[in-house]
Write a protein that holds these residues in place. Structure first.
Motif, PDB file in Angstrom:
ATOM      1  N   PHE A 282     -36.949 -81.100  25.108  1.00 24.69           N
ATOM      2  CA  PHE A 282     -37.195 -81.728  23.813  1.00 24.69           C
ATOM      3  C   PHE A 282     -37.632 -83.178  24.002  1.00 24.69           C
ATOM      4  O   PHE A 282     -37.043 -83.915  24.801  1.00 24.69           O
ATOM      5  CB  PHE A 282     -35.943 -81.668  22.938  1.00 24.69           C
ATOM      6  CG  PHE A 282     -35.420 -80.272  22.726  1.00 24.69           C
ATOM      7  CD1 PHE A 282     -36.093 -79.378  21.907  1.00 24.69           C
ATOM      8  CD2 PHE A 282     -34.272 -79.846  23.364  1.00 24.69           C
ATOM      9  CE1 PHE A 282     -35.628 -78.094  21.711  1.00 24.69           C
ATOM     10  CE2 PHE A 282     -33.791 -78.548  23.179  1.00 24.69           C
ATOM     11  CZ  PHE A 282     -34.474 -77.661  22.352  1.00 24.69           C
ATOM     12  N   THR A 283     -38.643 -83.582  23.247  1.00 21.31           N
ATOM     13  CA  THR A 283     -39.155 -84.945  23.393  1.00 21.31           C
ATOM     14  C   THR A 283     -38.154 -85.996  22.916  1.00 21.31           C
ATOM     15  O   THR A 283     -38.202 -87.140  23.362  1.00 21.31           O
ATOM     16  CB  THR A 283     -40.467 -85.124  22.601  1.00 21.31           C
ATOM     17  OG1 THR A 283     -40.243 -84.761  21.232  1.00 21.31           O
ATOM     18  CG2 THR A 283     -41.562 -84.241  23.177  1.00 21.31           C
ATOM     19  N   ASN A 284     -37.253 -85.612  22.007  1.00 24.07           N
ATOM     20  CA  ASN A 284     -36.238 -86.554  21.512  1.00 24.07           C
ATOM     21  C   ASN A 284     -34.873 -86.314  22.159  1.00 24.07           C
ATOM     22  O   ASN A 284     -33.836 -86.592  21.568  1.00 24.07           O
ATOM     23  CB  ASN A 284     -36.121 -86.453  19.995  1.00 24.07           C
ATOM     24  CG  ASN A 284     -35.658 -85.069  19.535  1.00 24.07           C
ATOM     25  OD1 ASN A 284     -35.729 -84.100  20.298  1.00 24.07           O
ATOM     26  ND2 ASN A 284     -35.202 -84.970  18.294  1.00 24.07           N
ATOM     27  N   CYS A 285     -34.888 -85.802  23.366  1.00 18.91           N
ATOM     28  CA  CYS A 285     -33.645 -85.478  24.077  1.00 18.91           C
ATOM     29  C   CYS A 285     -32.776 -86.727  24.259  1.00 18.91           C
ATOM     30  O   CYS A 285     -33.268 -87.798  24.661  1.00 18.91           O
ATOM     31  CB  CYS A 285     -33.972 -84.878  25.445  1.00 18.91           C
ATOM     32  SG  CYS A 285     -32.520 -84.357  26.393  1.00 18.91           S
ATOM     33  N   GLY A 286     -31.494 -86.600  23.945  1.00 11.97           N
ATOM     34  CA  GLY A 286     -30.553 -87.707  24.104  1.00 11.97           C
ATOM     35  C   GLY A 286     -29.875 -87.716  25.457  1.00 11.97           C
ATOM     36  O   GLY A 286     -29.079 -88.604  25.758  1.00 11.97           O
ATOM     37  N   HIS A 287     -30.183 -86.692  26.295  1.00  8.39           N
ATOM     38  CA  HIS A 287     -29.673 -86.599  27.671  1.00  8.39           C
ATOM     39  C   HIS A 287     -28.149 -86.499  27.735  1.00  8.39           C
ATOM     40  O   HIS A 287     -27.527 -87.015  28.667  1.00  8.39           O
ATOM     41  CB  HIS A 287     -30.156 -87.788  28.517  1.00  8.39           C
ATOM     42  CG  HIS A 287     -31.593 -88.113  28.328  1.00  8.39           C
ATOM     43  ND1 HIS A 287     -32.595 -87.185  28.439  1.00  8.39           N
ATOM     44  CD2 HIS A 287     -32.218 -89.278  27.984  1.00  8.39           C
ATOM     45  CE1 HIS A 287     -33.778 -87.749  28.197  1.00  8.39           C
ATOM     46  NE2 HIS A 287     -33.568 -89.018  27.914  1.00  8.39           N
ATOM     47  N   GLU A 288     -27.583 -85.817  26.748  1.00  6.65           N
ATOM     48  CA  GLU A 288     -26.132 -85.636  26.754  1.00  6.65           C
ATOM     49  C   GLU A 288     -25.758 -84.153  26.707  1.00  6.65           C
ATOM     50  O   GLU A 288     -25.244 -83.620  27.687  1.00  6.65           O
ATOM     51  CB  GLU A 288     -25.502 -86.406  25.585  1.00  6.65           C
ATOM     52  CG  GLU A 288     -25.661 -87.915  25.733  1.00  6.65           C
ATOM     53  CD  GLU A 288     -24.872 -88.695  24.706  1.00  6.65           C
ATOM     54  OE1 GLU A 288     -23.704 -89.041  24.975  1.00  6.65           O
ATOM     55  OE2 GLU A 288     -25.435 -88.979  23.623  1.00  6.65           O
ATOM     56  N   THR A 289     -26.024 -83.473  25.598  1.00  5.14           N
ATOM     57  CA  THR A 289     -25.619 -82.071  25.474  1.00  5.14           C
ATOM     58  C   THR A 289     -26.793 -81.137  25.231  1.00  5.14           C
ATOM     59  O   THR A 289     -26.614 -79.922  25.136  1.00  5.14           O
ATOM     60  CB  THR A 289     -24.621 -81.923  24.299  1.00  5.14           C
ATOM     61  OG1 THR A 289     -25.240 -82.376  23.092  1.00  5.14           O
ATOM     62  CG2 THR A 289     -23.351 -82.729  24.562  1.00  5.14           C
ATOM     63  N   GLU A 290     -28.003 -81.674  25.134  1.00  4.34           N
ATOM     64  CA  GLU A 290     -29.163 -80.848  24.819  1.00  4.34           C
ATOM     65  C   GLU A 290     -29.511 -79.887  25.967  1.00  4.34           C
ATOM     66  O   GLU A 290     -29.423 -80.267  27.154  1.00  4.34           O
ATOM     67  CB  GLU A 290     -30.386 -81.728  24.512  1.00  4.34           C
ATOM     68  CG  GLU A 290     -30.232 -82.615  23.291  1.00  4.34           C
ATOM     69  CD  GLU A 290     -29.541 -83.916  23.607  1.00  4.34           C
ATOM     70  OE1 GLU A 290     -29.552 -84.807  22.734  1.00  4.34           O
ATOM     71  OE2 GLU A 290     -28.989 -84.057  24.713  1.00  4.34           O
ATOM     72  N   PRO A 291     -29.907 -78.656  25.650  1.00  3.44           N
ATOM     73  CA  PRO A 291     -30.334 -77.717  26.703  1.00  3.44           C
ATOM     74  C   PRO A 291     -31.682 -78.136  27.279  1.00  3.44           C
ATOM     75  O   PRO A 291     -32.498 -78.767  26.602  1.00  3.44           O
ATOM     76  CB  PRO A 291     -30.446 -76.386  25.952  1.00  3.44           C
ATOM     77  CG  PRO A 291     -30.707 -76.771  24.526  1.00  3.44           C
ATOM     78  CD  PRO A 291     -29.940 -78.047  24.308  1.00  3.44           C
ATOM     79  N   GLY A 292     -31.902 -77.804  28.533  1.00  7.06           N
ATOM     80  CA  GLY A 292     -33.175 -78.106  29.168  1.00  7.06           C
ATOM     81  C   GLY A 292     -33.377 -79.582  29.463  1.00  7.06           C
ATOM     82  O   GLY A 292     -34.520 -80.045  29.572  1.00  7.06           O
ATOM     83  N   CYS A 293     -32.277 -80.315  29.632  1.00  7.99           N
ATOM     84  CA  CYS A 293     -32.381 -81.761  29.902  1.00  7.99           C
ATOM     85  C   CYS A 293     -32.584 -82.005  31.392  1.00  7.99           C
ATOM     86  O   CYS A 293     -31.713 -81.665  32.214  1.00  7.99           O
ATOM     87  CB  CYS A 293     -31.124 -82.481  29.416  1.00  7.99           C
ATOM     88  SG  CYS A 293     -31.100 -84.249  29.831  1.00  7.99           S
TER      89      CYS A 293
END
Length: 352
Positions: A282-293
């Motif tokens: 995801f382009t707005n990934c917060g780098h915490e719990t998002e999948p595919g980080c």
């Protein structure tokens, strides 16, 4: 005194020629409560911002700071010369104030290089270094890391290697301020007319380094052995001249440091994490719990350390908070301005 001896060059000359006549250029060489010391062609003088300038300055970041070139009215016999304008800066080092207002606090202006000093004793702190590096990159000046007190650290070379990994593209210099070993590596940065700003926490030995470089003697004091923390031996920001023609901006040690609105500096400091973020799902990934980080994947694989990752998230959240607060402040200012205009219009028609 020649203005060139204070760092004057074509960048400032062009602005001066375009300014209104009757003003003279000067450089801020020291900052005190309510006034400044300036250097101008005829020598030194005290100065203070004019009422008009204070009224039109939109933010604290626009107020003069050590290293600034200003235009003032050179009134004969005046106790303090009025500052009418600040010339456009080549660079500006700023941090967030530590009070509830959370406003910008400029530290130094028009530096070509920023010497970020850390002590190779218990003072050494990679997370604090990342904060200073971020502010330096954002300022527009070139950062250089100085690891001082090598005489107290048998593993100085190892620390330098670790620091280089944290600060890609930034020179890392080891100094022994007792034997003066390593000082020759500073010479390329000390060319005539160049300005160097020193920043770092208390007790890292900034004043000792400046003394060893031949500037006017600065006060120094010992640090506590228990935690290697020092006291503020530099109590005011000053611009100092070296015999070779370079200029140094000495700043008081800072216990807390949060860079002010530093998106570019943030990207430079954490460039490998920023590159990884481009690979996130995801382009707005917060780098915490998002999948595919991709950032979390690098953390799980040991490519990225937990400490650097945690500091990255902390500073990113601080930056988002600053941006949101600045936006809210701007909205409130516009609203207040609109109300003031509305009242003026009502009064006009009421009296007509």
């Amino acid at each position: 005194m020649k203005l060139e001896d204070l760092g004057w060059n074509d960048f400032f000359q062009r602005q001066f020629e375009a300014a209104r006549p009757g003003l003279v250029p000067a450089r801020i060489t020291a900052e005190y409560a309510g006034c400044y010391e300036v250097g101008l062609a005829r020598g030194e003088a005290l100065a203070s911002v004019s009422g008009r300038f204070r009224h039109t300055a939109a933010t604290t970041g626009e107020m003069p700071v050590v290293g600034d070139w200003v235009l003032l009215s050179d009134k004969p016999g005046a106790e303090k010369l009025p500052i009418q304008a600040v010339l456009k800066r080549k660079s500006k080092i700023s941090r967030k104030t530590t009070d509830k207002e959370e406003t910008e606090q400029p530290v130094a202006a028009n530096a070509d290089t920023v010497f970020i000093v850390q002590g190779l004793d218990a003072n050494y702190n990679p997370r604090r270094l990342e904060r200073f590096i971020t502010a330096a990159w954002e300022s527009g000046a070139a950062p250089v890391v100085i690891l001082n007190k090598a005489d107290l650290c048998p593993e100085a070379a190892k620390r330098a290697e670790e620091t280089s990994l944290l600060t890609p593209g930034v020179p890392v210099i080891i100094l022994d301020s007792v034997s003066l070993r390593g000082y020759e590596q500073l010479e390329p940065f000390l060319a005539k007319g160049r300005t160097i700003a020193f920043i770092g926490s208390s007790g890292v030995g900034k004043s000792t380094i400046i003394n060893n470089l031949g500037a006017k003697k600065q006060k120094t004091s010992a640090v506590r052995e228990s935690d290697s923390k020092g006291t503020h031996t530099t109590s005011t920001r000053r611009l100092l001249r070296l015999a070779g023609g370079s200029l140094l901006i000495d700043t008081p040690g800072m216990k807390e440091f949060e860079a002010w609105e530093a998106p570019d500096g943030f990207k430079e400091t954490f460039c490998e994490i920023e590159d990884l973020s481009l690979k996130c799902r995801f382009t707005n990934c917060g780098h915490e719990t998002e999948p595919g980080c991709a950032v979390r994947s690098a953390l799980d694989l040991g490519i990225l350390t937990q400490a650097r990752y945690a500091n990255y998230l902390k500073m990113k959240k601080e930056a988002a908070h600053q941006k949101a607060r600045a936006s809210l402040t701007e909205q409130l200012k516009r609203k207040a301005g609109a109300k003031k205009l509305s009242r003026a219009i009502k009064n006009f028609f009421k009296d007509s």
